[in-house]
Design a protein around this motif. Structure first.
Motif, PDB file in Angstrom:
ATOM      1  N   SER A  27       0.842  -1.194   0.000  1.00 55.11           N
ATOM      2  CA  SER A  27       0.000   0.000   0.000  1.00 55.11           C
ATOM      3  C   SER A  27       0.880   1.248   0.000  1.00 55.11           C
ATOM      4  O   SER A  27       2.109   1.163   0.035  1.00 55.11           O
ATOM      5  CB  SER A  27      -0.896   0.011   1.242  1.00 55.11           C
ATOM      6  N   TYR A  28       0.243   2.401   0.003  1.00 58.83           N
ATOM      7  CA  TYR A  28       1.030   3.638   0.031  1.00 58.83           C
ATOM      8  C   TYR A  28       1.658   3.909   1.394  1.00 58.83           C
ATOM      9  O   TYR A  28       2.363   4.890   1.578  1.00 58.83           O
ATOM     10  CB  TYR A  28       0.220   4.829  -0.464  1.00 58.83           C
ATOM     11  N   GLU A  29       1.436   3.006   2.349  1.00 55.94           N
ATOM     12  CA  GLU A  29       2.122   3.130   3.634  1.00 55.94           C
ATOM     13  C   GLU A  29       3.586   2.707   3.518  1.00 55.94           C
ATOM     14  O   GLU A  29       4.380   2.986   4.407  1.00 55.94           O
ATOM     15  CB  GLU A  29       1.419   2.306   4.718  1.00 55.94           C
ATOM     16  N   SER A  30       3.935   2.002   2.415  1.00 61.20           N
ATOM     17  CA  SER A  30       5.354   1.769   2.113  1.00 61.20           C
ATOM     18  C   SER A  30       5.620   2.290   0.709  1.00 61.20           C
ATOM     19  O   SER A  30       5.651   3.496   0.504  1.00 61.20           O
ATOM     20  CB  SER A  30       5.764   0.306   2.308  1.00 61.20           C
ATOM     21  N   ASP A  31       5.735   1.410  -0.282  1.00 65.47           N
ATOM     22  CA  ASP A  31       6.076   1.883  -1.624  1.00 65.47           C
ATOM     23  C   ASP A  31       5.030   1.523  -2.672  1.00 65.47           C
ATOM     24  O   ASP A  31       5.326   1.425  -3.848  1.00 65.47           O
ATOM     25  CB  ASP A  31       7.450   1.349  -2.047  1.00 65.47           C
ATOM     26  N   GLY A  32       3.791   1.350  -2.233  1.00 64.67           N
ATOM     27  CA  GLY A  32       2.698   1.066  -3.152  1.00 64.67           C
ATOM     28  C   GLY A  32       1.936   2.313  -3.558  1.00 64.67           C
ATOM     29  O   GLY A  32       2.254   3.423  -3.117  1.00 64.67           O
ATOM     30  N   SER A  33       0.917   2.137  -4.388  1.00 69.80           N
ATOM     31  CA  SER A  33       0.147   3.262  -4.913  1.00 69.80           C
ATOM     32  C   SER A  33      -1.203   3.453  -4.236  1.00 69.80           C
ATOM     33  O   SER A  33      -1.679   4.579  -4.092  1.00 69.80           O
ATOM     34  CB  SER A  33      -0.099   3.072  -6.430  1.00 69.80           C
ATOM     35  N   LEU A  34      -1.834   2.350  -3.821  1.00 64.53           N
ATOM     36  CA  LEU A  34      -3.177   2.422  -3.262  1.00 64.53           C
ATOM     37  C   LEU A  34      -3.167   2.545  -1.748  1.00 64.53           C
ATOM     38  O   LEU A  34      -2.231   2.099  -1.079  1.00 64.53           O
ATOM     39  CB  LEU A  34      -3.963   1.166  -3.650  1.00 64.53           C
ATOM     40  N   SER A  35      -4.224   3.116  -1.219  1.00 62.36           N
ATOM     41  CA  SER A  35      -4.397   3.153   0.236  1.00 62.36           C
ATOM     42  C   SER A  35      -4.856   1.770   0.697  1.00 62.36           C
ATOM     43  O   SER A  35      -5.403   0.986  -0.099  1.00 62.36           O
ATOM     44  CB  SER A  35      -5.443   4.191   0.627  1.00 62.36           C
ATOM     45  N   PRO A  36      -4.680   1.432   1.962  1.00 63.76           N
ATOM     46  CA  PRO A  36      -5.175   0.145   2.460  1.00 63.76           C
ATOM     47  C   PRO A  36      -6.670  -0.034   2.225  1.00 63.76           C
ATOM     48  O   PRO A  36      -7.118  -1.126   1.856  1.00 63.76           O
ATOM     49  CB  PRO A  36      -4.845   0.211   3.959  1.00 63.76           C
ATOM     50  N   VAL A  37      -7.443   1.024   2.417  1.00 69.06           N
ATOM     51  CA  VAL A  37      -8.890   0.942   2.215  1.00 69.06           C
ATOM     52  C   VAL A  37      -9.212   0.687   0.745  1.00 69.06           C
ATOM     53  O   VAL A  37     -10.107  -0.108   0.425  1.00 69.06           O
ATOM     54  CB  VAL A  37      -9.570   2.243   2.703  1.00 69.06           C
ATOM     55  N   GLU A  38      -8.485   1.326  -0.162  1.00 72.34           N
ATOM     56  CA  GLU A  38      -8.698   1.099  -1.599  1.00 72.34           C
ATOM     57  C   GLU A  38      -8.358  -0.336  -1.984  1.00 72.34           C
ATOM     58  O   GLU A  38      -9.031  -0.940  -2.836  1.00 72.34           O
ATOM     59  CB  GLU A  38      -7.840   2.071  -2.413  1.00 72.34           C
ATOM     60  N   ILE A  39      -7.325  -0.894  -1.372  1.00 74.92           N
ATOM     61  CA  ILE A  39      -6.935  -2.277  -1.647  1.00 74.92           C
ATOM     62  C   ILE A  39      -8.042  -3.239  -1.246  1.00 74.92           C
ATOM     63  O   ILE A  39      -8.429  -4.128  -2.007  1.00 74.92           O
ATOM     64  CB  ILE A  39      -5.621  -2.621  -0.917  1.00 74.92           C
TER      65      ILE A  39
END
Length: 213
Positions: A27-39
């Motif tokens: 998620s975007y909490e590390s190096d991803g693009s989506l928020s956890p909720v979006e995932i």
């Protein structure tokens, strides 16, 4: 919960990992693009059975949201490690996010969990990571092992198993850079998992907008 999770992971079939189970997502909490909720929203829309957000060196995705209330979510984390000349990623599935034992291993700021060059300066010892994951009630799994450069992957696997490793990521789409830098085949990984009775996991390692390719 740990034993129930082991049974669940052992029950997942190979085809599920390419269709409706994705246990390696960033998620975007590390190096991803989506928020956890979006995932979670996308996973539910696509009818996925189980997912894990495996951010680098952080569980902020779980601490900052209520996504653990969703039955499809298995809590997890991915730690950056260095072992015998190799950069390794060790996943921890089913960890207690309130556990104190893992806190010293978590990133201290966003750069330590999102920027590759910064993360290289804070590599952990896999034996310590494996030990702490188990103390936190989790299951330690070696992520995308085919990318490790070593003369004997089997020997390294045995070293890690002696130190408590319980699983290995077999069902992983080796594409992009990892497809080029792949040193071992998925078939070889699968054979080693069977030979040493390891839990097999899988996931797309998605960092983008889609959970499945």
């Amino acid at each position: 919960f740990r034993e129930d999770l082991k049974k669940l992971l052992q029950s997942v079939r190979e085809e599920d990992f390419y269709k409706n189970v994705v246990l390696n997502i960033h998620s975007y909490e590390s190096d991803g693009s989506l928020s956890p909720v979006e995932i979670v929203k996308q996973a539910k829309e696509r009818g996925l059975k189980y997912i894990s957000i495996t951010d680098h060196n952080t569980i902020e995705a779980y601490l900052s949201t209520n996504i653990l209330k969703e039955s499809i979510v298995i809590p997890a984390v991915e730690f950056d490690c260095f072992y015998k000349g190799n950069l390794l990623h060790i996943l921890g599935y089913g960890i207690d996010i309130d556990s104190e034992v893992l806190k010293p291993l978590y990133a201290k700021n966003k750069a330590e969990r999102s920027r590759n060059i910064v993360r290289l300066f804070y590599l952990r010892k896999p034996e310590e990571v494996i030990e702490k994951i188990k103390e936190a009630g989790g299951i330690p799994v070696w992520a995308h092992p085919a990318c490790c450069w070593t003369l004997s992957l089997e020997e390294m696997l045995l070293d890690l198993k002696v130190r408590g490793l319980e699983g290995i990521e077999v069902y992983y789409p080796y594409n992009g850079l990892r497809g080029i830098l792949k040193f071992y085949s998925k078939e070889h990984i699968n054979e080693l998992a069977d030979k040493y009775d390891l839990i097999k996991t899988g996931g797309t390692d998605s960092h983008g907008k889609k959970l499945l390719f």
